[in-house]
Design a protein around this motif. Structure first.
Motif, PDB file in Angstrom:
ATOM      1  N   ALA A 109      62.650  31.831  26.446  1.00  0.00           N
ATOM      2  CA  ALA A 109      63.544  32.877  25.946  1.00  0.00           C
ATOM      3  C   ALA A 109      62.729  33.804  25.064  1.00  0.00           C
ATOM      4  CB  ALA A 109      64.710  32.284  25.165  1.00  0.00           C
ATOM      5  N   VAL A 110      62.605  35.059  25.456  1.00  0.00           N
ATOM      6  CA  VAL A 110      61.894  36.031  24.617  1.00  0.00           C
ATOM      7  C   VAL A 110      62.806  36.473  23.481  1.00  0.00           C
ATOM      8  CG1 VAL A 110      60.448  36.855  26.495  1.00  0.00           C
ATOM      9  CG2 VAL A 110      62.627  37.976  26.051  1.00  0.00           C
ATOM     10  N   GLY A 111      62.162  36.913  22.394  1.00  0.00           N
ATOM     11  CA  GLY A 111      62.927  37.430  21.257  1.00  0.00           C
ATOM     12  C   GLY A 111      63.858  36.377  20.656  1.00  0.00           C
ATOM     13  N   PRO A 112      65.110  36.820  20.399  1.00  0.00           N
ATOM     14  CA  PRO A 112      65.606  38.195  20.556  1.00  0.00           C
ATOM     15  C   PRO A 112      65.240  39.062  19.356  1.00  0.00           C
ATOM     16  CG  PRO A 112      67.399  36.802  19.813  1.00  0.00           C
ATOM     17  CD  PRO A 112      66.196  35.903  19.989  1.00  0.00           C
ATOM     18  N   GLY A 113      65.500  40.360  19.510  1.00  0.00           N
ATOM     19  CA  GLY A 113      65.164  41.322  18.480  1.00  0.00           C
ATOM     20  C   GLY A 113      63.952  42.139  18.902  1.00  0.00           C
ATOM     21  N   HIS A 114      63.670  43.222  18.182  1.00  0.00           N
ATOM     22  CA  HIS A 114      62.574  44.084  18.594  1.00  0.00           C
ATOM     23  C   HIS A 114      61.231  43.432  18.300  1.00  0.00           C
ATOM     24  CE1 HIS A 114      62.975  45.125  14.310  1.00  0.00           C
ATOM     25  NE2 HIS A 114      61.691  45.391  14.364  1.00  0.00           N
ATOM     26  N   SER A 115      60.213  43.873  19.039  1.00  0.00           N
ATOM     27  CA  SER A 115      58.847  43.403  18.814  1.00  0.00           C
ATOM     28  C   SER A 115      57.960  44.594  18.489  1.00  0.00           C
ATOM     29  CB  SER A 115      58.346  42.635  20.035  1.00  0.00           C
ATOM     30  OG  SER A 115      59.043  41.410  20.157  1.00  0.00           O
ATOM     31  N   ILE A 116      56.654  44.378  18.383  1.00  0.00           N
ATOM     32  CA  ILE A 116      55.781  45.414  17.842  1.00  0.00           C
ATOM     33  C   ILE A 116      54.566  45.663  18.736  1.00  0.00           C
ATOM     34  CG2 ILE A 116      56.477  44.965  15.456  1.00  0.00           C
ATOM     35  CD1 ILE A 116      53.834  43.435  15.107  1.00  0.00           C
ATOM     36  N   LYS A 117      54.003  46.845  18.557  1.00  0.00           N
ATOM     37  CA  LYS A 117      52.719  47.198  19.149  1.00  0.00           C
ATOM     38  C   LYS A 117      51.689  47.276  18.031  1.00  0.00           C
ATOM     39  CE  LYS A 117      50.265  51.001  21.394  1.00  0.00           C
ATOM     40  NZ  LYS A 117      50.364  52.404  21.875  1.00  0.00           N
ATOM     41  N   LEU A 118      50.567  46.555  18.182  1.00  0.00           N
ATOM     42  CA  LEU A 118      49.506  46.579  17.188  1.00  0.00           C
ATOM     43  C   LEU A 118      48.650  47.836  17.349  1.00  0.00           C
ATOM     44  CD1 LEU A 118      48.314  42.849  17.356  1.00  0.00           C
ATOM     45  CD2 LEU A 118      50.076  43.865  15.887  1.00  0.00           C
ATOM     46  N   GLU A 119      47.846  48.134  16.342  1.00  0.00           N
ATOM     47  CA  GLU A 119      46.961  49.298  16.429  1.00  0.00           C
ATOM     48  C   GLU A 119      45.993  49.177  17.590  1.00  0.00           C
ATOM     49  OE1 GLU A 119      45.004  49.928  12.743  1.00  0.00           O
ATOM     50  OE2 GLU A 119      46.826  50.514  11.658  1.00  0.00           O
ATOM     51  N   SER A 120      45.667  47.965  17.980  1.00  0.00           N
ATOM     52  CA  SER A 120      44.765  47.753  19.113  1.00  0.00           C
ATOM     53  C   SER A 120      45.422  48.081  20.451  1.00  0.00           C
ATOM     54  CB  SER A 120      44.302  46.296  19.137  1.00  0.00           C
ATOM     55  OG  SER A 120      45.403  45.427  19.358  1.00  0.00           O
ATOM     56  N   GLY A 121      46.756  48.245  20.435  1.00  0.00           N
ATOM     57  CA  GLY A 121      47.490  48.497  21.664  1.00  0.00           C
ATOM     58  C   GLY A 121      48.160  47.262  22.231  1.00  0.00           C
ATOM     59  N   ARG A 122      47.836  46.104  21.672  1.00  0.00           N
ATOM     60  CA  ARG A 122      48.431  44.855  22.159  1.00  0.00           C
ATOM     61  C   ARG A 122      49.878  44.749  21.713  1.00  0.00           C
ATOM     62  NH1 ARG A 122      45.212  39.252  21.903  1.00  0.00           N
ATOM     63  NH2 ARG A 122      44.173  40.385  23.587  1.00  0.00           N
ATOM     64  N   LEU A 123      50.736  44.283  22.615  1.00  0.00           N
ATOM     65  CA  LEU A 123      52.148  44.056  22.311  1.00  0.00           C
ATOM     66  C   LEU A 123      52.345  42.606  21.897  1.00  0.00           C
ATOM     67  CD1 LEU A 123      53.782  45.937  25.327  1.00  0.00           C
ATOM     68  CD2 LEU A 123      53.061  46.869  23.120  1.00  0.00           C
ATOM     69  N   VAL A 124      53.081  42.393  20.817  1.00  0.00           N
ATOM     70  CA  VAL A 124      53.345  41.049  20.316  1.00  0.00           C
ATOM     71  C   VAL A 124      54.840  40.769  20.438  1.00  0.00           C
ATOM     72  CG1 VAL A 124      53.207  39.494  18.343  1.00  0.00           C
ATOM     73  CG2 VAL A 124      51.407  41.204  18.715  1.00  0.00           C
ATOM     74  N   VAL A 125      55.174  39.724  21.175  1.00  0.00           N
ATOM     75  CA  VAL A 125      56.569  39.363  21.450  1.00  0.00           C
ATOM     76  C   VAL A 125      56.780  37.911  21.071  1.00  0.00           C
ATOM     77  CG1 VAL A 125      58.358  39.196  23.220  1.00  0.00           C
ATOM     78  CG2 VAL A 125      56.635  41.001  23.372  1.00  0.00           C
TER      79      VAL A 125
END
Length: 198
Positions: A162-178
């Motif tokens: 189950a991903v999340g729930p809630g919003h996740s972020i994009k790091l300055e490197s461009g990687r998405l963290v979920v």
């Protein structure tokens, strides 16, 4: 700015809680609120027919002007949505009007407790893109999960995710963290653990 303290119900459940709205996620992007939610058509239980829905709210001097509800999933022009329930919206602001929505799909009438003890993977992670700030959306695609769990200590791919729930972020490197949680059946020797991946 005008009065922005006026209360307004963005997702209002129906008579006898049909439908029921659960598991919201809120993103603010370019002066617009994007509110995502599960729309559970038959009541409060976490299985059965569901839609993934969105409402956009434009912030102005008069307050927030909420647009009508839009169904994001199931998709009428996709063959991959038959009898799947969408859950756990995870929006990510990628930048330059690009928004990603990640969510799970599961068999419509199979409870999570059953999937957690199954030796068959029944879940999917799906992803949708918007390149105009959430006004229009692409058809969802299923994410390949083998590489996500390639470091799982030689254990099989989790029986439940189950991903999340809630919003996740994009790091300055461009990687998405979920964030999310995953589970293996007891036969693997571990009933459940929480994790995050990127």
């Amino acid at each position: 700015m005008g009065n922005t303290n006026t209360k307004e119900t963005v997702f209002k459940s129906g008579w006898f809680k049909r439908p029921t709205y659960r598991i919201p996620a809120l993103l603010f992007h370019e002066n617009n609120f994007l509110a995502f939610c599960e729309k559970r058509l038959n009541g409060t239980k976490d299985y059965g027919p569901m839609n993934m829905v969105l409402r956009r709210g434009c912030l102005s001097d008069e307050g927030i002007n909420w647009e009508p509800e839009v169904k994001l999933y199931p998709e009428n022009d996709s063959k991959d949505t038959d009898k799947k329930r969408p859950m756990n919206p995870v929006p990510i602001d990628v930048g330059k009007n690009h928004i990603i929505l990640m969510f799970n799909t599961y068999p419509e009438n199979t409870p999570s407790s059953v999937m957690q003890q199954s030796n068959t993977r029944l879940w999917q992670i799906r992803i949708k893109h918007s390149y105009d700030g959430g006004k229009t959306w692409s058809i969802s695609q299923q994410l390949p999960v083998d590489h996500i769990f390639s470091d799982s200590k030689k254990r099989p791919i989790p029986s439940y995710c189950a991903v999340g729930p809630g919003h996740s972020i994009k790091l300055e490197s461009g990687r998405l963290v979920v964030t999310g949680n995953i589970a293996w059946p007891k036969s693997v020797g571990e009933s459940k653990r929480f994790n995050g991946w990127n």
